[in-house]
Every structure is written in structure tokens, then in C-alpha cells.
Design a protein around this motif. Structure first.
Motif, PDB file in Angstrom:
ATOM      1  N   VAL A  78       0.811  -1.220   0.000  1.00 25.68           N
ATOM      2  CA  VAL A  78       0.000   0.000   0.000  1.00 25.68           C
ATOM      3  C   VAL A  78       0.842   1.267   0.000  1.00 25.68           C
ATOM      4  O   VAL A  78       0.375   2.326  -0.409  1.00 25.68           O
ATOM      5  N   ALA A  79       2.084   1.187   0.471  1.00 20.96           N
ATOM      6  CA  ALA A  79       2.899   2.393   0.568  1.00 20.96           C
ATOM      7  C   ALA A  79       4.375   2.020   0.620  1.00 20.96           C
ATOM      8  O   ALA A  79       4.740   0.854   0.797  1.00 20.96           O
ATOM      9  N   ARG A  80       5.209   3.017   0.444  1.00 19.00           N
ATOM     10  CA  ARG A  80       6.659   2.866   0.584  1.00 19.00           C
ATOM     11  C   ARG A  80       7.166   4.091   1.317  1.00 19.00           C
ATOM     12  O   ARG A  80       6.709   5.213   1.069  1.00 19.00           O
ATOM     13  N   GLY A  81       8.104   3.891   2.237  1.00 17.61           N
ATOM     14  CA  GLY A  81       8.590   5.035   3.000  1.00 17.61           C
ATOM     15  C   GLY A  81       9.952   4.789   3.595  1.00 17.61           C
ATOM     16  O   GLY A  81      10.532   3.708   3.457  1.00 17.61           O
ATOM     17  N   LEU A  82      10.463   5.810   4.254  1.00 15.59           N
ATOM     18  CA  LEU A  82      11.755   5.722   4.911  1.00 15.59           C
ATOM     19  C   LEU A  82      11.538   5.398   6.384  1.00 15.59           C
ATOM     20  O   LEU A  82      10.808   6.106   7.092  1.00 15.59           O
ATOM     21  N   ALA A  83      12.127   4.306   6.829  1.00 17.08           N
ATOM     22  CA  ALA A  83      11.903   3.803   8.181  1.00 17.08           C
ATOM     23  C   ALA A  83      12.354   4.812   9.233  1.00 17.08           C
ATOM     24  O   ALA A  83      13.429   5.403   9.129  1.00 17.08           O
ATOM     25  N   GLY A  84      11.531   4.965  10.250  1.00 18.23           N
ATOM     26  CA  GLY A  84      11.881   5.859  11.355  1.00 18.23           C
ATOM     27  C   GLY A  84      12.729   5.182  12.415  1.00 18.23           C
ATOM     28  O   GLY A  84      13.286   5.852  13.284  1.00 18.23           O
ATOM     29  N   TYR A  85      12.839   3.847  12.345  1.00 20.27           N
ATOM     30  CA  TYR A  85      13.607   3.063  13.314  1.00 20.27           C
ATOM     31  C   TYR A  85      14.426   2.018  12.571  1.00 20.27           C
ATOM     32  O   TYR A  85      14.077   1.626  11.446  1.00 20.27           O
ATOM     33  N   ASP A  86      15.489   1.543  13.204  1.00 21.26           N
ATOM     34  CA  ASP A  86      16.154   0.376  12.645  1.00 21.26           C
ATOM     35  C   ASP A  86      15.306  -0.856  12.971  1.00 21.26           C
ATOM     36  O   ASP A  86      14.344  -0.793  13.733  1.00 21.26           O
ATOM     37  N   ILE A  87      15.671  -1.985  12.375  1.00 22.75           N
ATOM     38  CA  ILE A  87      14.776  -3.134  12.438  1.00 22.75           C
ATOM     39  C   ILE A  87      14.600  -3.665  13.853  1.00 22.75           C
ATOM     40  O   ILE A  87      13.500  -4.098  14.240  1.00 22.75           O
ATOM     41  N   ALA A  88      15.644  -3.633  14.673  1.00 27.60           N
ATOM     42  CA  ALA A  88      15.525  -4.172  16.033  1.00 27.60           C
ATOM     43  C   ALA A  88      14.493  -3.394  16.834  1.00 27.60           C
ATOM     44  O   ALA A  88      13.621  -3.979  17.504  1.00 27.60           O
ATOM     45  N   ASP A  89      14.579  -2.059  16.771  1.00 26.06           N
ATOM     46  CA  ASP A  89      13.619  -1.243  17.511  1.00 26.06           C
ATOM     47  C   ASP A  89      12.223  -1.338  16.899  1.00 26.06           C
ATOM     48  O   ASP A  89      11.213  -1.335  17.622  1.00 26.06           O
ATOM     49  N   ALA A  90      12.144  -1.427  15.570  1.00 28.31           N
ATOM     50  CA  ALA A  90      10.841  -1.550  14.919  1.00 28.31           C
ATOM     51  C   ALA A  90      10.136  -2.829  15.358  1.00 28.31           C
ATOM     52  O   ALA A  90       8.930  -2.829  15.641  1.00 28.31           O
ATOM     53  N   ARG A  91      10.895  -3.922  15.432  1.00 25.46           N
ATOM     54  CA  ARG A  91      10.295  -5.175  15.893  1.00 25.46           C
ATOM     55  C   ARG A  91       9.877  -5.093  17.350  1.00 25.46           C
ATOM     56  O   ARG A  91       8.855  -5.658  17.757  1.00 25.46           O
ATOM     57  N   ALA A  92      10.658  -4.388  18.141  1.00 25.72           N
ATOM     58  CA  ALA A  92      10.373  -4.315  19.573  1.00 25.72           C
ATOM     59  C   ALA A  92       9.070  -3.580  19.859  1.00 25.72           C
ATOM     60  O   ALA A  92       8.341  -3.938  20.796  1.00 25.72           O
ATOM     61  N   ILE A  93       8.763  -2.562  19.056  1.00 26.55           N
ATOM     62  CA  ILE A  93       7.577  -1.752  19.359  1.00 26.55           C
ATOM     63  C   ILE A  93       6.401  -2.040  18.422  1.00 26.55           C
ATOM     64  O   ILE A  93       5.334  -1.424  18.566  1.00 26.55           O
ATOM     65  N   ALA A  94       6.558  -2.957  17.487  1.00 30.84           N
ATOM     66  CA  ALA A  94       5.457  -3.275  16.573  1.00 30.84           C
ATOM     67  C   ALA A  94       4.222  -3.702  17.359  1.00 30.84           C
ATOM     68  O   ALA A  94       4.288  -4.557  18.242  1.00 30.84           O
ATOM     69  N   GLY A  95       3.098  -3.084  17.042  1.00 31.65           N
ATOM     70  CA  GLY A  95       1.843  -3.403  17.702  1.00 31.65           C
ATOM     71  C   GLY A  95       1.630  -2.701  19.026  1.00 31.65           C
ATOM     72  O   GLY A  95       0.572  -2.840  19.645  1.00 31.65           O
ATOM     73  N   LYS A  96       2.616  -1.944  19.474  1.00 27.47           N
ATOM     74  CA  LYS A  96       2.528  -1.272  20.783  1.00 27.47           C
ATOM     75  C   LYS A  96       2.068   0.170  20.625  1.00 27.47           C
ATOM     76  O   LYS A  96       2.466   0.869  19.690  1.00 27.47           O
ATOM     77  N   ARG A  97       1.265   0.621  21.561  1.00 22.79           N
ATOM     78  CA  ARG A  97       0.808   1.998  21.566  1.00 22.79           C
ATOM     79  C   ARG A  97       1.926   2.906  22.061  1.00 22.79           C
ATOM     80  O   ARG A  97       2.887   2.476  22.701  1.00 22.79           O
ATOM     81  N   SER A  98       1.796   4.198  21.770  1.00 27.07           N
ATOM     82  CA  SER A  98       2.860   5.164  22.078  1.00 27.07           C
ATOM     83  C   SER A  98       3.234   5.184  23.546  1.00 27.07           C
ATOM     84  O   SER A  98       4.410   5.315  23.893  1.00 27.07           O
ATOM     85  N   ASP A  99       2.238   5.037  24.447  1.00 27.80           N
ATOM     86  CA  ASP A  99       2.535   5.149  25.877  1.00 27.80           C
ATOM     87  C   ASP A  99       3.346   3.976  26.417  1.00 27.80           C
ATOM     88  O   ASP A  99       3.875   4.033  27.521  1.00 27.80           O
ATOM     89  N   ALA A 100       3.472   2.888  25.623  1.00 25.42           N
ATOM     90  CA  ALA A 100       4.259   1.736  26.067  1.00 25.42           C
ATOM     91  C   ALA A 100       5.636   1.688  25.421  1.00 25.42           C
ATOM     92  O   ALA A 100       6.493   0.909  25.841  1.00 25.42           O
ATOM     93  N   GLN A 101       5.872   2.527  24.436  1.00 25.78           N
ATOM     94  CA  GLN A 101       7.095   2.410  23.647  1.00 25.78           C
ATOM     95  C   GLN A 101       8.338   2.893  24.383  1.00 25.78           C
ATOM     96  O   GLN A 101       9.422   2.322  24.232  1.00 25.78           O
TER      97      GLN A 101
END
Length: 376
Positions: free
Chosen positions: A332-355
């Protein structure tokens, strides 16, 4: 000219800059020699467009086939990567000389540009190529471009000049692309397999024709099939350039298409910002963020991608690398990642207050910010 035909080809006759792609199947005969008279007719067409006030760039295949004939290599120079690279190096000088000679006969100057996938995928190198093209075209030169097959390997290749032509149009700021082809347009099915297939004259929704293209190349000389042409159209229209697939057989094929409009025309949408058009046209990405339907809805309404909507993270990427966003129904889209993969995996599915507790630092506003993302 019939007014309906004139209106149909107006984006191509009226574009300030036009890119014309010539494939191996048209340029090179079965014995590996050049179809010189045919090419001379195409160059005459190009000269007519320049005389009419257009700036024209040519993307031309054929170096490997020509080099293979000169070197006596088996299988058209494609028996091995080393053969292909040697054939490309030998054939490219023949190809460049031929274009220079034929263009000079019309008082035009040729320039040669050889590029690799990396040249147009890396932002800085892309901007350098864009500046070179702009200057050449503004000087009235006709640039002739090809993939630099003498150094490109399978991992860093465009693989076909259809997509290269679309990227060149993007880099040059061209308004139109004509792919001269060994078929006369996009059909509802492969006409070689389905006698009932009919040509699609106009495409305004690329999603509607995804199933109509396949990757076969009928001549055996080229590397692109109809699938590559549809992918090229996706790149071109995202950059605001109309793209046409037109029959290349017979003399003066460019003039013929501009006179009768026969072929398939992909209608450009609104031109994206330069950065977003470059991003949409990239052929390589470093990973993928798989998102839920709610995230897809948010993205289509212009929102950034938040970590809460991400369900899975794939690939190997660093912050700032290009990644695809995949919804339940596909990309659906293409973009520039705001996190490296380790951090992206760590917070995937998490709301902002838990990150913050997970990351150990205050989270960024989005997994991909809307300003660094383009919808596909």
C-alpha cells in the motif's frame, strides 16, 4: 489529424521532454546485426520531435547482442555473467558510435550515459544523474542511455530498460515516455496464448490491469516482458509522466504512434514531490512493515504510520532505509523507516505510551512519517 487522435497523443506531442525506449528485439536482427535502416527511421522521428521543440532522450538496449556478434559468443552473449559483461563492453562502443553517426546526420549531438540500478537508487547519485540529464537536454543534446551491463551484476541490475526508461523520465523531469515494443500494447491476456485477448487502449487504474501482464519476452533477445512495462508505467505515472506502449516494427514507429495513437496509454496522475516520486520509483527496498486494515485506512487518509498498526517486521534495515508497507491485500505504501529493524520489531503493535519503556528513550512520532512516505 482526427481530433480524437490528436487529443489522445497530445501528452506525447506536447511534452517539453520525451523519453523514447528502443529494445533489443527491434534494434538487433536474428543474426545479431543492427537493423540500421529501421534505426535510421527512428532517429529521423526523433529529429522531427526536436525540430518541433521537444527535448528527447533515448534509452536503448542492444549492447550485449551487438557485442556477442562481434566477439562470436554463444547464446547471444548470455551464456555466463562474464560473457554478458564482455559483450556489453564491446557492444556499447558500437552502439554509441551508431547513434552518434545517425543523429549527426540530422545536425544533432549525441551523448552517452551508462547507469546502474545503484546510480538511480542512491539519492545523491540520482540527483547527480538528474542534473547531468537536465543540462544535456537544455543544450539540445540527445542523451542515449543504457544500463551499464559491463559492471552490473544480477543483484544490482534494473534487468530491463523499460523500468530504466521510466526512471530516466523521472530524473529528467520528462512528461511522457514511449516504449517502442515488439507488441503493439497491453492486452487483456497474453495474445500468443489466448486468441480472444484484446488490446487495452487506455489505463487510468494500474491495479485493474495487474493480472493482464506476464514476464515473457517473445524475442529471446530482450530481458523485459509486459510485466516490466506495467511496472515501468507505475514508476512513470507516479512521477507525472504519461507512458505509452506502441508497436516498434516497421519504419518510423515513433511518428506512426504520434500520428494514429495506436497502443496502450497509461495516464499519469498528479506529479508527486520530487523526493516522493524518487521513492515510489525505487526498485529495491530493505524490508517490509506488515500492517492491519485499520492502519491501511489511516494511511489512505493521509496519516503517518504508527507502531500500533504494525503486525510484523521483515528484512534488514536501518533508520532512513526504504521499506514497503504491506496491508492485508498487498503493498500500500513505501517510505523511509523511522527506526532500525531491532527497535521496529520491539515496538510493533505497541501503543505510544508503552514504547518508551521498551526502547529506553522517548519514541519518535511515527514508524514512518507521512512526509517520508508515498502511497502505491
Amino acid at each position: 489529424m482526427d481530433p480524437a487522435v490528436a487529443a489522445r497523443v497530445a501528452p506525447f506531442t506536447g511534452a517539453a521532454r520525451l523519453v523514447v525506449k528502443i529494445g533489443s528485439a527491434l534494434l538487433v536482427a536474428a543474426d545479431g546485426g543492427v537493423r540500421r535502416e529501421w534505426l535510421a527511421s527512428v532517429i529521423a522521428d526523433v529529429a522531427a520531435r526536436v525540430a518541433a521543440g521537444q527535448q528527447v532522450a533515448i534509452v536503448s538496449s542492444g549492447a550485449i547482442a551487438l557485442g556477442a556478434k562481434r566477439l562470436g559468443l554463444a547464446r547471444g552473449g548470455r551464456a555466463s555473467l562474464e560473457d554478458a559483461q564482455a559483450a556489453a563492453a564491446t557492444g556499447q562502443i558500437l552502439l554509441a558510435g551508431l547513434y552518434a553517426e545517425l543523429l549527426a546526420a540530422h545536425g544533432l549531438t549525441a551523448a552517452q550515459m551508462l547507469v546502474t540500478l545503484g546510480d538511480l537508487e542512491d539519492r545523491r547519485r540520482y540527483l547527480n544523474a538528474s542534473a547531468t540529464l537536465d543540462r544535456l537536454l537544455s543544450l539540445g543534446v540527445v542523451p542515449v542511455l543504457n544500463e551499464n551491463d559491463s559492471v552490473a551484476t544480477e543483484e544490482i541490475r534494473f534487468g530491463d530498460n523499460d523500468r530504466l526508461a521510466a526512471r530516466v523520465a523521472q530524473a529528467a523531469g520528462a512528461g511522457a515516455v514511449v516504449l517502442l515494443s515488439d507488441v503493439d500494447g497491453l492486452y487483456t491476456a497474453n495474445p500468443a496464448l489466448d486468441p480472444g485477448a484484446t488490446m487495452i487502449p487506455t489505463v487510468t487504474d494500474l491495479a485493474a490491469v495487474d493480472g493482464a501482464a506476464d514476464a515473457s519476452s517473445g524475442s529471446g533477445l530482450g530481458s523485459g516482458g509486459m510485466l516490466a512495462k506495467v511496472q515501468a508505467a507505475r514508476i512513470a505515472v507516479a512521477a507525472g509522466a504519461h507512458l505509452a506502449i506502441a508497436a516498434g516494427h516497421g519504419a518510423h514507429p515513433l511518428a506512426r504512434f504520434l500520428g494514429d495513437g495506436v497502443g496502450t496509454i497509461f495516464v499519469a496522475g498528479d506529479r508527486e514531490s520530487a523526493r516522493k516520486a524518487w521513492l515510489a520509483g525505487r526498485l529495491t527496498v530493505m524490508g517490509a512493515l506488515h500492517v492491519d486494515a485499520g492502519a491501511v485506512t489511516a494511511l489512505r487518509s493521509g496519516k503517518s504510520l504508527l507502531a500500533a498498526g504494525v503486525r510484523r517486521v521483515d528484512g534488514r534495515f536501518q533508520r532512513g532505509d526504504p521499506v514497503d508497507v504491506i496491508g492485508p491485500a498487498g503493498p500500500v505504501a513505501r517510505g523511509l523507516a523511522g527506526y532500525d529493524i531491532a527497535d521496529a520489531r520491539a515496538i510493533a503493535g505497541k501503543r505510544s505510551d508503552a514504547q518508551a519503556a521498551i526502547l529506553g528513550y522517548a519514541p519518535r512520532s511515527a514508524m514512518i512519517h507521512r512526509d517520508q512516505m508515498v502511497m502505491l
